[in-house]
Design a protein around this motif. Structure first.
Motif, short mmCIF file in Angstrom:
data_model
loop_
_atom_site.label_atom_id
_atom_site.label_comp_id
_atom_site.label_asym_id
_atom_site.label_seq_id
_atom_site.Cartn_x
_atom_site.Cartn_y
_atom_site.Cartn_z
N GLN A 68 0.67 -1.36 0.27
CA GLN A 68 -0.09 0.10 -0.02
C GLN A 68 1.18 1.35 -0.07
N SER A 69 1.71 1.19 0.90
CA SER A 69 2.51 2.39 0.78
C SER A 69 3.53 2.67 -0.49
N PHE A 70 3.89 1.53 -0.92
CA PHE A 70 4.38 1.35 -2.09
C PHE A 70 3.79 1.82 -3.16
N ALA A 71 2.41 1.83 -3.58
CA ALA A 71 1.79 2.42 -4.55
C ALA A 71 1.10 3.80 -4.12
N GLN A 72 1.53 4.02 -2.94
CA GLN A 72 1.38 5.79 -2.10
C GLN A 72 2.64 6.33 -3.26
N GLN A 73 3.45 5.78 -2.71
CA GLN A 73 4.30 6.43 -3.33
C GLN A 73 4.96 6.75 -4.35
N ILE B 76 1.48 -0.66 -12.87
CA ILE B 76 3.00 -0.83 -12.11
C ILE B 76 2.86 -2.81 -12.06
N LEU B 77 3.72 -3.50 -12.93
CA LEU B 77 4.20 -4.79 -12.50
C LEU B 77 5.22 -5.24 -11.77
N LEU B 78 4.91 -5.85 -10.62
CA LEU B 78 6.15 -5.70 -9.52
C LEU B 78 6.09 -7.26 -9.52
N VAL B 79 7.62 -7.71 -9.36
CA VAL B 79 7.90 -8.64 -9.73
C VAL B 79 8.26 -9.26 -8.16
N GLY C 62 -3.71 -0.73 -9.67
CA GLY C 62 -2.40 -0.31 -10.30
C GLY C 62 -1.32 -1.26 -9.93
N ILE C 63 -1.12 -1.82 -9.17
CA ILE C 63 0.05 -2.96 -8.80
C ILE C 63 -0.78 -4.18 -9.37
#
Length: 148
Positions: free
Chosen positions: A47-52, A61-64, A81-82
């Motif tokens: 959640q924090s990453f998505a906000q940042q 964002i594609l997160l591996v 979005g993630i």
């Protein structure tokens, strides 16, 4: 007899965890120092990453990720979005973020910290430094160079 003795306990260790995210093509990083590594805390990191990074309807964002238990837990909440891609087992060479840990660990090597706060202060400063090292991190983490 019949009573459990009272004794002081020295647990010896306290733990803190560093969550790291990298965009290999730019060398941009995001870091989070959290007290646990489990599904609940991973959800907070996501959640924090998505906000940042501003993930959402207009930025995808594609997160591996590797297949760690907290990455695949049943109570995982993926922010809008993630999009997550779980790597095959035993393939750390495919995970660009794996190459960050040696950089993050540099100021910790052969050190003893009196308190967890002292350790977190050093980690925080290191993360701030790493966030300014985009070209070094890009060179370390990019897996391929797309054809133009």
């Amino acid at each position: 007899m019949g009573q459990r003795p009272i004794a002081e306990v020295d647990h010896r260790y306290e733990w803190t965890y560093l969550y790291g995210f990298v965009h290999p093509a730019t060398g941009d990083t995001e870091w989070f120092i959290l007290p646990r590594v489990n599904g609940e805390w991973f959800n907070q990191a996501l959640q924090s990453f998505a906000q940042q990074v501003g993930a959402g309807k207009h930025k995808q964002i594609l997160l591996v990720l590797d297949g760690a238990g907290w990455h695949t837990c049943k109570n995982r909440v993926v922010p809008p979005g993630i999009h997550l891609k779980i790597l095959p087992p035993y393939s750390p060479e495919l995970q660009p973020a794996e190459r960050l840990w040696r950089l993050a660990d540099e100021p910790l090597a052969n050190q003893c910290f009196e308190t967890l706060d002292d350790l977190e202060d050093v980690l925080e400063q290191r993360c701030r430094t790493l966030m300014t090292m985009q070209s070094d991190i890009k060179a370390l983490t990019i897996l391929y160079k797309p054809a133009l």
